[in-house]
Write a protein that holds these residues in place. Sequence first.
Motif, mmCIF file in Angstrom:
data_model
loop_
_atom_site.group_PDB
_atom_site.id
_atom_site.type_symbol
_atom_site.label_atom_id
_atom_site.label_comp_id
_atom_site.label_asym_id
_atom_site.label_seq_id
_atom_site.Cartn_x
_atom_site.Cartn_y
_atom_site.Cartn_z
ATOM 1 N N ALA A 81 -9.551 1.428 0.389
ATOM 2 C CA ALA A 81 -8.897 2.530 1.511
ATOM 3 C C ALA A 81 -7.613 1.956 1.859
ATOM 4 O O ALA A 81 -6.984 2.809 2.855
ATOM 5 N N SER A 82 -7.300 0.818 1.793
ATOM 6 C CA SER A 82 -5.674 0.570 2.126
ATOM 7 C C SER A 82 -5.269 -0.781 1.371
ATOM 8 O O SER A 82 -6.201 -1.334 0.556
ATOM 9 N N GLY A 83 -4.047 -0.798 1.185
ATOM 10 C CA GLY A 83 -3.313 -2.164 0.571
ATOM 11 C C GLY A 83 -4.008 -3.459 1.285
ATOM 12 O O GLY A 83 -4.295 -4.239 0.451
ATOM 13 N N MET A 84 -4.063 -3.448 2.371
ATOM 14 C CA MET A 84 -4.603 -4.411 3.184
ATOM 15 C C MET A 84 -6.181 -4.832 2.801
ATOM 16 O O MET A 84 -6.559 -5.911 2.743
ATOM 17 N N ALA A 85 -6.880 -3.574 2.685
ATOM 18 C CA ALA A 85 -8.004 -3.921 2.115
ATOM 19 C C ALA A 85 -8.353 -4.732 0.820
ATOM 20 O O ALA A 85 -9.054 -5.293 0.305
ATOM 21 N N ALA A 86 -7.533 -4.208 -0.002
ATOM 22 C CA ALA A 86 -7.420 -4.841 -1.587
ATOM 23 C C ALA A 86 -7.026 -6.468 -1.353
ATOM 24 O O ALA A 86 -7.564 -7.222 -2.147
ATOM 25 N N ILE A 87 -6.060 -6.653 -0.426
ATOM 26 C CA ILE A 87 -5.443 -8.045 -0.454
ATOM 27 C C ILE A 87 -6.676 -8.937 0.300
ATOM 28 O O ILE A 87 -6.975 -9.931 -0.260
ATOM 29 N N THR A 88 -7.348 -8.348 1.340
ATOM 30 C CA THR A 88 -8.072 -9.251 2.040
ATOM 31 C C THR A 88 -9.407 -9.276 1.536
ATOM 32 O O THR A 88 -9.985 -10.569 1.280
ATOM 33 N N THR A 107 6.137 -12.557 2.467
ATOM 34 C CA THR A 107 5.071 -11.483 1.974
ATOM 35 C C THR A 107 5.297 -10.667 2.997
ATOM 36 O O THR A 107 6.076 -10.600 4.174
ATOM 37 N N TYR A 108 4.693 -9.161 2.836
ATOM 38 C CA TYR A 108 4.338 -8.191 3.727
ATOM 39 C C TYR A 108 4.033 -9.081 5.124
ATOM 40 O O TYR A 108 2.999 -9.688 5.038
ATOM 41 N N GLY A 109 4.623 -8.446 6.172
ATOM 42 C CA GLY A 109 4.154 -9.198 7.381
ATOM 43 C C GLY A 109 2.572 -8.974 7.820
ATOM 44 O O GLY A 109 1.935 -9.951 8.386
ATOM 45 N N THR A 154 9.308 -9.695 -3.287
ATOM 46 C CA THR A 154 8.764 -10.210 -2.196
ATOM 47 C C THR A 154 9.284 -9.227 -1.094
ATOM 48 O O THR A 154 10.425 -8.756 -1.182
ATOM 49 N N ASN A 155 8.484 -9.028 0.002
ATOM 50 C CA ASN A 155 8.829 -8.072 1.078
ATOM 51 C C ASN A 155 9.119 -8.830 2.092
ATOM 52 O O ASN A 155 8.214 -9.647 2.725
ATOM 53 N N PRO A 156 10.561 -8.679 2.879
ATOM 54 C CA PRO A 156 11.421 -7.904 2.712
ATOM 55 C C PRO A 156 12.533 -8.513 1.826
ATOM 56 O O PRO A 156 13.664 -7.858 1.642
ATOM 57 N N VAL A 179 -1.294 -11.504 -7.466
ATOM 58 C CA VAL A 179 -0.058 -10.880 -7.398
ATOM 59 C C VAL A 179 0.070 -9.678 -6.764
ATOM 60 O O VAL A 179 -0.780 -8.743 -7.279
ATOM 61 N N ASP A 180 0.641 -9.561 -5.617
ATOM 62 C CA ASP A 180 1.059 -7.966 -4.939
ATOM 63 C C ASP A 180 2.118 -7.406 -5.785
ATOM 64 O O ASP A 180 3.298 -8.115 -5.758
ATOM 65 N N ASN A 181 1.776 -6.487 -6.474
ATOM 66 C CA ASN A 181 2.914 -5.692 -7.352
ATOM 67 C C ASN A 181 3.389 -4.248 -6.692
ATOM 68 O O ASN A 181 3.876 -3.547 -7.533
ATOM 69 N N TYR A 200 -2.414 -4.048 -5.067
ATOM 70 C CA TYR A 200 -1.662 -2.915 -4.639
ATOM 71 C C TYR A 200 -1.695 -2.253 -3.488
ATOM 72 O O TYR A 200 -3.011 -2.389 -3.075
ATOM 73 N N SER A 201 -0.792 -2.033 -2.827
ATOM 74 C CA SER A 201 -0.913 -0.919 -1.491
ATOM 75 C C SER A 201 -0.454 0.253 -2.465
ATOM 76 O O SER A 201 0.830 0.631 -2.868
ATOM 77 N N ILE A 202 -1.565 1.119 -2.649
ATOM 78 C CA ILE A 202 -1.163 2.439 -3.307
ATOM 79 C C ILE A 202 -0.387 3.462 -2.597
ATOM 80 O O ILE A 202 0.246 4.332 -2.795
ATOM 81 N N THR A 203 -0.396 3.422 -1.096
ATOM 82 C CA THR A 203 0.111 3.954 -0.049
ATOM 83 C C THR A 203 1.602 4.260 -0.492
ATOM 84 O O THR A 203 2.361 5.100 -0.166
ATOM 85 N N LYS A 204 2.102 3.133 -1.114
ATOM 86 C CA LYS A 204 3.718 3.233 -1.376
ATOM 87 C C LYS A 204 4.060 3.880 -2.589
ATOM 88 O O LYS A 204 3.648 5.306 -2.734
ATOM 89 N N PHE A 205 4.517 3.264 -3.440
ATOM 90 C CA PHE A 205 5.136 4.200 -4.832
ATOM 91 C C PHE A 205 3.991 4.702 -5.513
ATOM 92 O O PHE A 205 4.076 6.021 -6.284
HETATM 93 N N1 PLP Z 1 1.511 -5.053 0.389
HETATM 94 C C1 PLP Z 1 2.884 -4.685 0.534
HETATM 95 C C2 PLP Z 1 4.085 -5.336 -0.178
HETATM 96 C C3 PLP Z 1 3.166 -3.841 1.629
HETATM 97 O O1 PLP Z 1 4.446 -3.542 1.943
HETATM 98 C C4 PLP Z 1 2.226 -3.412 2.593
HETATM 99 C C5 PLP Z 1 2.460 -2.163 3.409
HETATM 100 O O2 PLP Z 1 3.525 -2.378 4.171
HETATM 101 C C6 PLP Z 1 0.905 -3.746 2.036
HETATM 102 C C7 PLP Z 1 0.789 -4.658 1.028
HETATM 103 C C8 PLP Z 1 -0.303 -3.238 2.990
HETATM 104 O O3 PLP Z 1 -0.672 -1.913 2.428
HETATM 105 P P1 PLP Z 1 -1.293 -0.916 3.359
HETATM 106 O O4 PLP Z 1 -0.200 -0.509 4.461
HETATM 107 O O5 PLP Z 1 -1.422 0.120 2.548
HETATM 108 O O6 PLP Z 1 -2.547 -1.368 3.863
#
Ligand code: PLP
Length: 399
Positions: A81-88, A107-109, A154-156, A179-181, A200-205
């Motif tokens: 349901a979110s990129g953070m869910a995939a990561i965590t 990394t993303y904050g 890496t972000n940002p 790896v977060d792609n 992935y955060s699919i939310t993005k690209f």
């Molecule tokens: N990974 C990266 C590189 C991101 O930039 C973000 C969100 O900004 C996330 C993960 C988290 O994704 P989500 O906001 O879909 O939970």
Amino acid sequence: MKFDPASSIQDLLQFGEFGDVNPSITDSATYTFMEAKTMVGTFEGDEEGCFLYSRHWNPSNKYLADALAAMEGTPAAWVTASGMAAITTTILQLCNAGDHLVSSITTYGGTFAFLSNYLKKFNIEVSFVDITKLDEVEKAIKPNTKMIYTESMTNPMLQISDLPALADISNKHNIKLVVDNTFTPMMIAPAKLGAHIVVYSITKFINGKNDCVAGAVCGDEDFIASMADVNTGSAMLLGPVLDPLRSSSIHKNLHTLHIRMKQHSHNALFLAGKFKEAGLRIVYPGLEDHPGHELMKKQMNPDFGFGGMIAIDLETSERANELMEKMQKEGVGYLAVSLGYFKTLFSNSGKSTSSEVPDEVQKEMGLSEGLIRFSVGLDHDIERTWEKIQLCLKALKFI
Ligand code: PLP
């Protein structure tokens, strides 16, 4: 033969129940069983292709997961349901209390906050390293280390991770490379370069429409099955399931990702060159003076360019704010967090998506308070966009 993520998706034959050209949407939380013994078998994980309950698997989510696995070249995938869910859920699946992991400091904050604050609850220790310094990465590994975590770009800070080298280190120590792609779909195929799990955060690209939040985990069959295990799976038990209606709309958007990535990259390269010519401090991996330029060239699929993300450094957050407000007024794009949208988005990373990173750590990773991160949109006429940006820069006397 070169790995072609776009053709891998295109070659999938995924059609609906009635021959619909788009897969049918399964709008159900639960599923009937014709025989009670099949239900028992499904709980025990030995019934292939049987759906039990939508938090476990849903046919619409499975279509999207299969398409993402094809894109990534992994045997399996899972959507969340979110990129953070995939990561965590990935991290919690791989690490137990008392374990340790090594992560890129940039990394993303939200990821940084989870690693540095939240994992403490489970007594999981994290060592943060400069991911471009491979000796630092290897030195940080301990007997209880379970994984190396990084972002391809890496972000940002837009550093480039050397994925084959990190995979070698991981394999040598028998640990996983995750790896977060998110910034580089199609452009970089981490699993093909040795990563064990790609998030992935699919939310993005991948979705590209800024109309929902979603995520994905791509990996081998065993790992994905472990996440869905009814007794011990972090995805099954924590429950961050993606809604199937959303999943089906993301699935359709995925089919245009290859075209969008080319245009994002084309526009970002153009703007990066113009910012540089104007004498501003600019970070873009497509520019020859970027420290990761050659490495990116070695790892990337050149069909999709160097990506849609650029960063400029205006030294102070006041100057960054002035420019962002002016650009929004002039119609360059929106002052908003997130990325991968068809319109250009810009934000001051240190005070927004990286604000979870303490000031002293921001300094350590070289994140200037005046950094504006741009996610460059799909503008048809990018020269016209540059004219608008130039007008803003001149009006503020920044050039
Ligand atoms: N990974 C990266 C590189 C991101 O930039 C973000 C969100 O900004 C996330 C993960 C988290 O994704 P989500 O906001 O879909 O939970």
